[in-house]
Design a protein around this motif. Structure first.
Motif, PDB file in Angstrom:
ATOM      1  N   ALA A  92      39.473  36.360  37.237  1.00 25.92           N
ATOM      2  CA  ALA A  92      39.188  35.989  38.502  1.00 25.92           C
ATOM      3  C   ALA A  92      37.641  35.813  38.872  1.00 25.92           C
ATOM      4  O   ALA A  92      36.999  36.422  38.160  1.00 25.92           O
ATOM      5  CB  ALA A  92      39.668  37.238  39.416  1.00 25.92           C
ATOM      6  N   VAL A  93      37.528  35.028  39.765  1.00 26.28           N
ATOM      7  CA  VAL A  93      36.351  34.630  39.982  1.00 26.28           C
ATOM      8  C   VAL A  93      35.951  35.210  41.417  1.00 26.28           C
ATOM      9  O   VAL A  93      36.676  34.644  42.391  1.00 26.28           O
ATOM     10  CB  VAL A  93      35.942  33.111  40.017  1.00 26.28           C
ATOM     11  N   ILE A  94      34.726  36.048  41.713  1.00 23.66           N
ATOM     12  CA  ILE A  94      34.694  36.608  42.890  1.00 23.66           C
ATOM     13  C   ILE A  94      33.564  36.092  43.529  1.00 23.66           C
ATOM     14  O   ILE A  94      32.324  35.698  43.078  1.00 23.66           O
ATOM     15  CB  ILE A  94      34.427  38.236  42.791  1.00 23.66           C
ATOM     16  N   GLY A  95      33.691  35.550  44.862  1.00 29.07           N
ATOM     17  CA  GLY A  95      32.437  35.195  45.669  1.00 29.07           C
ATOM     18  C   GLY A  95      32.067  36.241  46.714  1.00 29.07           C
ATOM     19  O   GLY A  95      32.919  36.979  47.121  1.00 29.07           O
ATOM     20  N   SER A  96      30.867  36.438  46.829  1.00 25.47           N
ATOM     21  CA  SER A  96      30.035  37.508  47.736  1.00 25.47           C
ATOM     22  C   SER A  96      28.755  37.302  48.072  1.00 25.47           C
ATOM     23  O   SER A  96      27.962  36.651  47.630  1.00 25.47           O
ATOM     24  CB  SER A  96      30.316  38.879  47.069  1.00 25.47           C
ATOM     25  N   TRP A  97      28.184  37.556  49.519  1.00 25.62           N
ATOM     26  CA  TRP A  97      27.158  37.427  49.845  1.00 25.62           C
ATOM     27  C   TRP A  97      26.228  38.716  49.381  1.00 25.62           C
ATOM     28  O   TRP A  97      24.947  38.560  49.105  1.00 25.62           O
ATOM     29  CB  TRP A  97      27.087  37.374  51.216  1.00 25.62           C
ATOM     30  N   THR A  98      26.674  39.602  48.997  1.00 26.61           N
ATOM     31  CA  THR A  98      26.097  40.943  48.636  1.00 26.61           C
ATOM     32  C   THR A  98      26.672  41.341  47.022  1.00 26.61           C
ATOM     33  O   THR A  98      27.407  42.292  46.814  1.00 26.61           O
ATOM     34  CB  THR A  98      26.378  42.022  49.222  1.00 26.61           C
ATOM     35  N   ALA A  99      26.472  40.327  46.304  1.00 25.79           N
ATOM     36  CA  ALA A  99      27.158  40.242  44.683  1.00 25.79           C
ATOM     37  C   ALA A  99      26.580  41.269  43.989  1.00 25.79           C
ATOM     38  O   ALA A  99      27.432  41.541  43.020  1.00 25.79           O
ATOM     39  CB  ALA A  99      26.860  38.904  44.219  1.00 25.79           C
ATOM     40  N   GLY A 100      25.501  42.066  44.036  1.00 19.64           N
ATOM     41  CA  GLY A 100      25.095  42.809  43.002  1.00 19.64           C
ATOM     42  C   GLY A 100      25.979  43.775  42.237  1.00 19.64           C
ATOM     43  O   GLY A 100      26.295  43.891  41.308  1.00 19.64           O
ATOM     44  N   ILE A 101      26.399  44.964  43.049  1.00 23.29           N
ATOM     45  CA  ILE A 101      27.325  45.907  42.879  1.00 23.29           C
ATOM     46  C   ILE A 101      28.876  45.096  42.197  1.00 23.29           C
ATOM     47  O   ILE A 101      29.157  45.815  41.192  1.00 23.29           O
ATOM     48  CB  ILE A 101      27.675  46.986  43.852  1.00 23.29           C
ATOM     49  N   LYS A 137      33.809  26.172  42.440  1.00 25.92           N
ATOM     50  CA  LYS A 137      33.614  27.091  41.425  1.00 25.92           C
ATOM     51  C   LYS A 137      34.745  27.996  41.085  1.00 25.92           C
ATOM     52  O   LYS A 137      34.699  28.999  40.408  1.00 25.92           O
ATOM     53  CB  LYS A 137      32.426  28.021  42.309  1.00 25.92           C
ATOM     54  N   GLN A 138      36.082  27.741  41.598  1.00 27.54           N
ATOM     55  CA  GLN A 138      37.211  28.239  41.450  1.00 27.54           C
ATOM     56  C   GLN A 138      37.189  29.738  41.749  1.00 27.54           C
ATOM     57  O   GLN A 138      37.739  30.550  40.940  1.00 27.54           O
ATOM     58  CB  GLN A 138      37.449  28.217  39.753  1.00 27.54           C
ATOM     59  N   VAL A 139      36.441  29.880  42.910  1.00 31.51           N
ATOM     60  CA  VAL A 139      36.658  31.317  43.743  1.00 31.51           C
ATOM     61  C   VAL A 139      38.067  31.536  43.899  1.00 31.51           C
ATOM     62  O   VAL A 139      38.818  30.856  44.495  1.00 31.51           O
ATOM     63  CB  VAL A 139      35.774  31.488  44.753  1.00 31.51           C
ATOM     64  N   SER A 140      38.510  32.732  43.489  1.00 29.68           N
ATOM     65  CA  SER A 140      39.810  33.125  43.734  1.00 29.68           C
ATOM     66  C   SER A 140      39.858  34.520  44.632  1.00 29.68           C
ATOM     67  O   SER A 140      40.747  34.704  45.340  1.00 29.68           O
ATOM     68  CB  SER A 140      40.690  33.597  42.450  1.00 29.68           C
ATOM     69  N   TRP A 141      38.665  35.220  44.976  1.00 30.06           N
ATOM     70  CA  TRP A 141      38.530  36.387  45.544  1.00 30.06           C
ATOM     71  C   TRP A 141      37.217  36.285  46.412  1.00 30.06           C
ATOM     72  O   TRP A 141      36.225  35.939  45.772  1.00 30.06           O
ATOM     73  CB  TRP A 141      38.910  37.672  45.029  1.00 30.06           C
ATOM     74  N   VAL A 142      37.097  36.849  47.584  1.00 25.88           N
ATOM     75  CA  VAL A 142      35.910  36.975  48.259  1.00 25.88           C
ATOM     76  C   VAL A 142      35.973  38.385  48.804  1.00 25.88           C
ATOM     77  O   VAL A 142      36.758  39.029  49.334  1.00 25.88           O
ATOM     78  CB  VAL A 142      35.711  35.964  49.548  1.00 25.88           C
TER      79      VAL A 142
END
Length: 187
Positions: A92-101, A137-142
């Motif tokens: 899975a590819v995860i997208g986030s604006w606060t990606a660090g953790i 970018k094939q993001v599947s989860w945000v």
């Protein structure tokens, strides 16, 4: 410059971004001070004083970051990262604006959507084509705070309600950014 702009827009100083800059500020600040001081040895004293100030401020930043509860929402972000690990496929590819953790603890590929260190995301923002960027970018989860999704609606190019399906909500009592939500990205 993008880093400083990001800090200004979010109205919250994240020390871990600014700490490396303090060393450069000390070096250039000491060099500038040395030009203005007339005596031969005074600039060395000022340089030592500036170095001590930077060292102490770096120690203060380190101490502050280690305080439990400083960023109280991070425990919920950790819970979300663990949920992602348990409920999404390993590819899975995860997208986030606060990606660090999420990037560190979910053991998934995470794409930083905030544009601070991601020039492709910046280009997508400028074109208001964030949906297309995430699709490419094939993001599947945000995963992020629901306020961020609401605030950035115009950047997607289409309504996020049409492609972001909430799958898990971590309620944030009195949270400044709303609830933390894991969305499935529907293509």
């Amino acid at each position: 410059m993008m880093l400083l702009l990001s800090e200004f827009v979010r109205l919250s100083l994240r020390e871990w971004y600014m700490a490396p800059l303090s060393l450069w500020a000390a070096v250039f600040g000491a060099g500038s001070l040395a030009r203005w001081v007339d005596t031969r040895y005074m600039w060395k004293r000022l340089l030592v004083l500036l170095f001590v100030v930077v060292l102490l401020s770096g120690g203060q930043i380190w101490r502050d970051l280690r305080q439990p509860g400083r960023y109280w929402f991070q425990s919920d972000q950790l819970a979300a990262a663990r949920w992602i690990t348990a409920h999404t496929p390993p590819d899975a590819v995860i997208g986030s604006w606060t990606a660090g953790i999420y990037g560190y603890f979910s053991h998934r590929q995470v794409i930083n959507l905030d544009g601070v260190v991601n020039w492709d995301a910046i280009a997508a923002y400028r074109a208001c084509r964030l949906y297309d960027y995430m699709y490419t970018k094939q993001v599947s989860w945000v995963v992020d705070f629901d306020q961020f999704v609401g605030d950035f609606t115009y950047l997607f190019g289409i309504n996020p309600v049409d492609f972001l399906i909430p799958r898990k909500t971590f309620e944030m009592a009195d949270g400044p950014f709303g609830d933390l939500v894991v969305y499935e990205f529907k293509r």
